[in-house]
Design an enzyme around this catalytic site. Structure first.
Site: not given
Length: 333
Positions: A52, A266, A292
């Site tokens: 990120k 998720y 992830y």
């Protein structure tokens, strides 16, 4: 690169991140006709590291160029993006406010208080906890208006930093990969990433297309959205990013996404994810996160075993290691 240089940017990590071959996993899998490499986007020192920061270089660059004093973003309780937003904002002298939703149906102490949650507080962010199903963007807009009423100037971005400006960070990464391929004398048949808020895949696809390369070299495993939503969202963001760069349009066939590793929903562990995280740790001594990269790497392993991925394969390790500590109960079984 000349087009990217038009956008304001701050430097948050040392680039390029290295590409390494996973020879011990290759041997353990007895691979034939394929070699496996990783791009170490986990090796970014600020805030515990993670991909990120690529997006935040451009997002914070724009925020500072606009004279903003507060960075507001959204995410799940254990959001890697939120944690790195807090760290990067601290580095650049901005306040950070995080709108975090209880997206994953867990309330045990490890998930509620450890991992990224611990670090958000250490970096000095103001954390607003929202219940499952809440509209975090709406809450962020209300908070931004309240700050403006106080004379502050907030900058707001949604989950994952996955706006067209944020996706420029992975346009830059596509350039990085292409340059490293030239240095290494190879070309990756597949560049594989996790797909949550779509920005990593969209930026890489846009970057490849902008460089005259094939965006279909990039594929992803969705870990958040259902397949049709992930495909629509990734294509739209890739084209918005290309428009920001000055042109080009991708069609639906340019975006390749696999939903086989998403699991129940998720953030819910799968057996394949647990096995993939353990394999990477025990064969290569490397840590991948459970939400992830863990699920996406499970997809890479399945693709290699089934002959879907051949030639030189690059997996982009996107970091998120602090999240492992919030998943201690899953790895204890």
């Amino acid at each position: 690169m000349s087009r990217l240089n038009r956008f304001p940017r701050v430097r948050l990590f040392d680039a390029p991140t290295p590409i390494q071959q996973l020879t011990r996993i290759e041997a353990a899998l007895a691979l034939e006709g394929a070699r496996l490499f990783v791009k170490r986007d986990d090796l970014m020192g600020l805030g515990g590291g993670g991909n990120k920061l690529r997006k935040l270089e451009f997002l914070l660059g724009e925020a500072l160029a606009q004279g903003c004093d507060t960075f507001i973003t959204t995410g799940a309780r254990q959001s890697n993006h939120a944690r790195l937003s807090a760290a990067a904002a601290a580095r650049m002298g901005l306040a950070a406010e995080l709108m975090l939703t209880d997206t994953v149906p867990r309330d045990d102490p490890a998930y509620r208080d450890n991992g990224n949650q611990l670090l958000d507080g250490l970096f000095g962010a103001t954390v607003h906890h929202l219940p499952r199903g809440a509209d975090a963007l709406a809450a962020a807009r209300i908070r931004a208006e309240a700050l403006r009423a106080e004379g502050r100037k907030p900058y707001m971005v949604g989950a994952g930093g996955s706006s067209p400006v944020g996706a420029l960070g992975y346009v830059d990464c596509a350039n990085e990969i292409r340059a490293q391929e030239a240095e290494m004398g190879l070309k990756f048949a597949n560049v594989i990433v996790a797909n949550g808020s779509h920005g990593t895949h969209a930026g890489l696809a846009a970057g490849m297309a902008a460089a005259g390369d094939d965006p279909r070299r990039v594929s992803s495993f969705t870990v958040l959205a259902a397949l049709d939503e992930a495909e629509r969202g990734t294509l739209a963001l890739a084209n918005e990013t290309l428009a920001l760069l000055g042109g080009g349009v991708l069609d639906a066939a340019s975006i390749r996404i696999d939903a086989s590793q998403r699991g129940a929903e998720y953030g819910i562990p799968t057996e394949a994810m647990l096995a993939a995280v353990r394999l990477m740790a025990r064969q290569e001594g490397l840590l991948i996160d459970p939400v992830y990269s863990g699920k996406a790497f499970a997809g890479v392993l399945a693709g290699l075993a089934g002959g879907r991925f051949t030639g030189d394969v690059l997996f982009v390790m996107t970091g998120g290691t602090p999240g492992l500590y919030a998943y201690q109960p899953a790895f204890a079984t």
